[in-house]
Write an enzyme that holds these catalytic residues in place. Structure first.
Site, mmCIF file in Angstrom:
data_model
loop_
_atom_site.group_PDB
_atom_site.id
_atom_site.type_symbol
_atom_site.label_atom_id
_atom_site.label_comp_id
_atom_site.label_asym_id
_atom_site.label_seq_id
_atom_site.Cartn_x
_atom_site.Cartn_y
_atom_site.Cartn_z
ATOM 1 N N ARG A 234 -40.574 15.365 28.413
ATOM 2 C CA ARG A 234 -39.659 16.386 28.909
ATOM 3 C C ARG A 234 -38.290 15.752 29.105
ATOM 4 O O ARG A 234 -38.162 14.631 29.600
ATOM 5 C CB ARG A 234 -40.157 16.998 30.228
ATOM 6 C CG ARG A 234 -41.346 17.938 30.068
ATOM 7 C CD ARG A 234 -40.962 19.197 29.307
ATOM 8 N NE ARG A 234 -42.051 20.155 29.207
ATOM 9 C CZ ARG A 234 -42.890 20.233 28.194
ATOM 10 N NH1 ARG A 234 -42.782 19.380 27.179
ATOM 11 N NH2 ARG A 234 -43.844 21.134 28.174
ATOM 12 N N GLU A 263 -31.779 22.593 26.574
ATOM 13 C CA GLU A 263 -32.088 22.849 25.171
ATOM 14 C C GLU A 263 -31.673 24.265 24.775
ATOM 15 O O GLU A 263 -31.997 25.212 25.486
ATOM 16 C CB GLU A 263 -33.591 22.645 24.930
ATOM 17 C CG GLU A 263 -34.025 21.204 25.162
ATOM 18 C CD GLU A 263 -35.520 20.976 24.933
ATOM 19 O OE1 GLU A 263 -36.248 21.975 24.722
ATOM 20 O OE2 GLU A 263 -35.952 19.825 24.991
ATOM 21 N N HIS A 281 -37.053 19.536 19.538
ATOM 22 C CA HIS A 281 -38.273 19.834 20.298
ATOM 23 C C HIS A 281 -39.350 20.385 19.362
ATOM 24 O O HIS A 281 -39.995 21.406 19.647
ATOM 25 C CB HIS A 281 -37.990 20.824 21.425
ATOM 26 C CG HIS A 281 -38.999 20.764 22.532
ATOM 27 N ND1 HIS A 281 -38.697 21.052 23.842
ATOM 28 C CD2 HIS A 281 -40.328 20.431 22.539
ATOM 29 C CE1 HIS A 281 -39.777 20.926 24.597
ATOM 30 N NE2 HIS A 281 -40.789 20.545 23.810
#
Length: 319
Positions: A234, A263, A281
């Site tokens: 994370r 993000e 991601h």
């Protein structure tokens, strides 16, 4: 028939849910508190399924009396207030393990790309340069030690892969005992032990109050100048200001990031650098992982709606 609201994220496959549930499935954006609440209320939904893009809090869940189950197509549930869900009688289920191989492999891809400076050399060749001497000095990898931050399923798969490259592995995780780590050929260390031993860091911790900003300037300064930091856990676990400073100062060689504190990382000073390899991601992604995530969550939602026990429900004490 029970109505189900499915987020319009392309990770989710409406057809899998329709076939598995045999019920009405509405696809809608439910990636904000407002859109989530509006969709559940409009359709009287008994189930909602998303991918982790919305914080599942009391503000979101309060008053959604029709909702019986929230399914999330992810491993991590750090965005979900499990205490609140339990208080409101809402079952939370997810897809543990659906992308362990993918994220472990992606971690190695980022790590090796950083160690060998692959993206920068690729760009030089594209620009017409042909020199093995351009760029930073490279070092032999065999014999180095990688420190894992957390030791869950993905970190264990990463450890297995790293050892194939002749690397030693240590891990910091206060919730996993030394014997379990030893079974994977990994030595358990505390923060000081990790900082003393590690040449490189691979971050796999969930984002909690305890882990936010955990990898800070002290951790980074302890690495050698050839050190590489990879984060596929994370974004908020790594202090991004400290990481930028360490790269600017030459305190470490490179970083590989699949996750960011915000993000997408618009305006992040970590983007566009020769010493940072970035991906959006997507460490979880393969066609097989996507299918498994959808099928796992769809079957659990079906079990809850049928009054049965789901296979992957998660309660407050389990996360």
């Amino acid at each position: 028939m029970s109505s189900v609201v499915l987020d319009d994220d392309p990770k989710l496959d409406p057809q899998v849910f329709r076939e598995t549930l045999g019920t009405s499935v509405t696809v809608a954006p439910i990636d904000t508190t407002e859109s989530f609440r509006a969709a559940v209320r409009e359709h009287g939904a008994r189930a909602a399924v998303a991918t982790g893009g919305v914080d599942v809090t009391r503000d979101l869940l309060a008053g959604l009396n029709s909702l019986a189950v929230y399914g999330q197509a992810s491993i991590g549930l750090d965005n979900v207030d499990l205490d609140v869900a339990a208080d409101l009688g809402i079952t939370v289920t997810h897809a543990p393990g659906y992308c362990v191989d993918e994220v472990a492999t992606h971690t190695l891809a980022l790590f090796l790309a950083c160690v060998r400076d692959v993206p920068a050399h690729d760009q030089r060749v594209r620009d017409g340069m042909w020199s093995e001497w351009a760029g930073r000095e490279l070092h032999r990898l065999r014999g180095d030690t990688v420190g894992l931050v957390a030791f869950g399923d993905i970190a264990r798969a990463v450890a297995d892969r790293l050892q194939g490259f002749g690397l030693d592995v240590v891990a910091y995780d206060p919730y996993v005992d030394a014997e379990t780590m030893h079974e994977h050929g990994v030595a358990k260390v505390g923060v000081d032990g990790l900082c003393d031993a590690a040449d490189h860091l691979s971050v796999h911790a969930p984002l909690t109050d305890a882990t936010r900003g955990l990898v800070d300037d002290a951790w980074l300064d302890a690495l050698p100048v050839r050190g590489v930091v990879v984060n596929t856990g994370r974004g908020g676990v790594v202090d991004e200001d400290a990481l930028r400073a360490a790269l600017d100062d030459g305190a470490i060689a490179a970083a590989g990031l699949d996750v960011f504190e915000t993000e997408p990382p618009v305006g992040s000073p970590l983007r566009g650098r020769d010493d940072v390899v970035t991906t959006p991601h997507m460490g979880w992604y393969s066609a097989e992982a996507r299918a498994e995530a959808n099928e796992t969550v769809a079957h659990d939602v079906a079990r809850v709606l049928a009054g049965e026990e789901p296979a992957h429900a998660v309660g407050p004490a389990e996360w």
